[in-house]
Write an enzyme that holds these catalytic residues in place. Structure first.
Site, PDB file in Angstrom:
ATOM      1  N   GLY A  70      10.510 -16.510   4.087  1.00 20.05           N
ATOM      2  CA  GLY A  70       9.942 -15.183   4.290  1.00 20.05           C
ATOM      3  C   GLY A  70       8.848 -14.874   3.289  1.00 20.05           C
ATOM      4  O   GLY A  70       8.807 -13.778   2.724  1.00 20.05           O
ATOM      5  N   TYR A  72      22.129  -2.197   7.010  1.00 20.18           N
ATOM      6  CA  TYR A  72      21.343  -2.991   6.071  1.00 20.18           C
ATOM      7  C   TYR A  72      22.111  -3.193   4.761  1.00 20.18           C
ATOM      8  O   TYR A  72      22.200  -4.311   4.240  1.00 20.18           O
ATOM      9  CB  TYR A  72      20.019  -2.279   5.797  1.00 20.18           C
ATOM     10  N   GLY A  84       4.422  -9.811   0.770  1.00 21.87           N
ATOM     11  CA  GLY A  84       5.398  -9.029   0.017  1.00 21.87           C
ATOM     12  C   GLY A  84       6.033  -9.774  -1.139  1.00 21.87           C
ATOM     13  O   GLY A  84       5.388 -10.542  -1.859  1.00 21.87           O
ATOM     14  N   ILE A  85       7.326  -9.543  -1.331  1.00 22.14           N
ATOM     15  CA  ILE A  85       8.056 -10.134  -2.452  1.00 22.14           C
ATOM     16  C   ILE A  85       8.068 -11.659  -2.364  1.00 22.14           C
ATOM     17  O   ILE A  85       7.870 -12.352  -3.366  1.00 22.14           O
ATOM     18  CB  ILE A  85       9.485  -9.560  -2.511  1.00 22.14           C
ATOM     19  N   SER A 111      19.697  -6.589  -2.478  1.00 22.16           N
ATOM     20  CA  SER A 111      19.047  -5.275  -2.489  1.00 22.16           C
ATOM     21  C   SER A 111      19.952  -4.282  -3.199  1.00 22.16           C
ATOM     22  O   SER A 111      21.183  -4.404  -3.164  1.00 22.16           O
ATOM     23  CB  SER A 111      18.795  -4.796  -1.054  1.00 22.16           C
TER      24      SER A 111
END
Length: 245
Positions: free
Chosen positions: A14, A151, A18-19, A138
């Site tokens: 991924g 989530y 972004g990150i 997260s």
């Protein structure tokens, strides 16, 4: 090339933006050869063009086990081993109880939990002894905002997987840790929560601001390197103090 990851091969899932992109960029700066994955080939190609010759890309959908098998076969053919694995692919959808759909559950659990499991399992034959596995969690596993129950549950599952795999892989010296960002200024967060919500979040945190992808990447580099050689089963919150507040 010098750097704390010189001579190592890293895979970051991924990582077209972004990150994940920031982690790949930091790993390159630390001397690693990096393979990035993602669903969007055009975005991957653009990321490779920006990151440079130390980076290659493999298109893979983390919800598709056959895709993951093919992706890690490609890594085997190109590099033969993995010294650092960062499982960053993830997704989320706001849905308060009463409005959660089966499609929501399939998508978010399929990406964040199933995808994590089969990413690590397919990488396992390539992981070197004393490799570092970093699962991106997260703060939502601990501090859930309205509509984030599904989530948050997936990220709590990621934390549980790390605890189990830490034990399973200890005999090979493979370390498994969780890197849990708080609110981070990425397009993905804006898409998830909305720009207005993201803009209002910073003052709520002890450090008074939203984080940056590079700040997350700095901790990923620590967990990937020998500097964290005695760290396994840990969860590092990079969140401006949010979960402690």
């Amino acid at each position: 090339m010098s750097g704390k990851l010189a001579g190592r091969t890293a895979v970051v899932t991924g990582a077209s933006r972004g990150i994940g992109f920031a982690i790949a960029r930091r790993f390159v700066a630390e001397g690693a050869e990096v393979v990035i994955t993602g669903r969007d080939k055009a975005a991957l190609d653009a990321a490779v063009a920006e990151l440079g010759d130390q980076v290659t890309a493999v298109r893979a959908d983390s919800t598709d086990v056959a895709d993951l098998e093919a992706a890690f076969e490609a890594v085997r053919e190109r590099h033969g081993r993995i010294d650092v694995l960062v499982v960053n692919s993830g997704t989320g959808k706001l849905a308060p109880i009463g409005e959660i759909t089966e499609a929501d559950v399939d998508l978010v659990f399929g990406t964040n939990v199933k995808g994590t499991i089969f990413t690590v399992q397919n990488a396992l034959p390539l992981l070197t002894d004393k490799a570092s596995v970093i699962l991106v969690g997260s703060t939502a596993s601990r501090r859930v905002a309205p509509g984030q129950s599904v989530y948050g549950a997936t990220k709590a599952a990621v934390r549980a997987l790390a605890r189990g795999w830490m034990v399973d892989l200890a005999g090979r010296g493979i370390r498994v840790n969780v890197l849990s960002p708080g609110a981070t200024q990425t397009q993905g967060l804006v898409d998830f929560l909305g720009a207005d919500v993201v803009d209002q979040m910073g003052p709520d945190f002890p450090l008074g601001r939203v984080g940056t992808p590079d700040e997350i990447a700095a901790v990923a580099a620590f967990l990937a390197s020998d500097e964290s050689a005695y760290v396994t089963g840990a969860e590092y919150f990079v969140d401006g103090g949010a979960v402690q507040n």
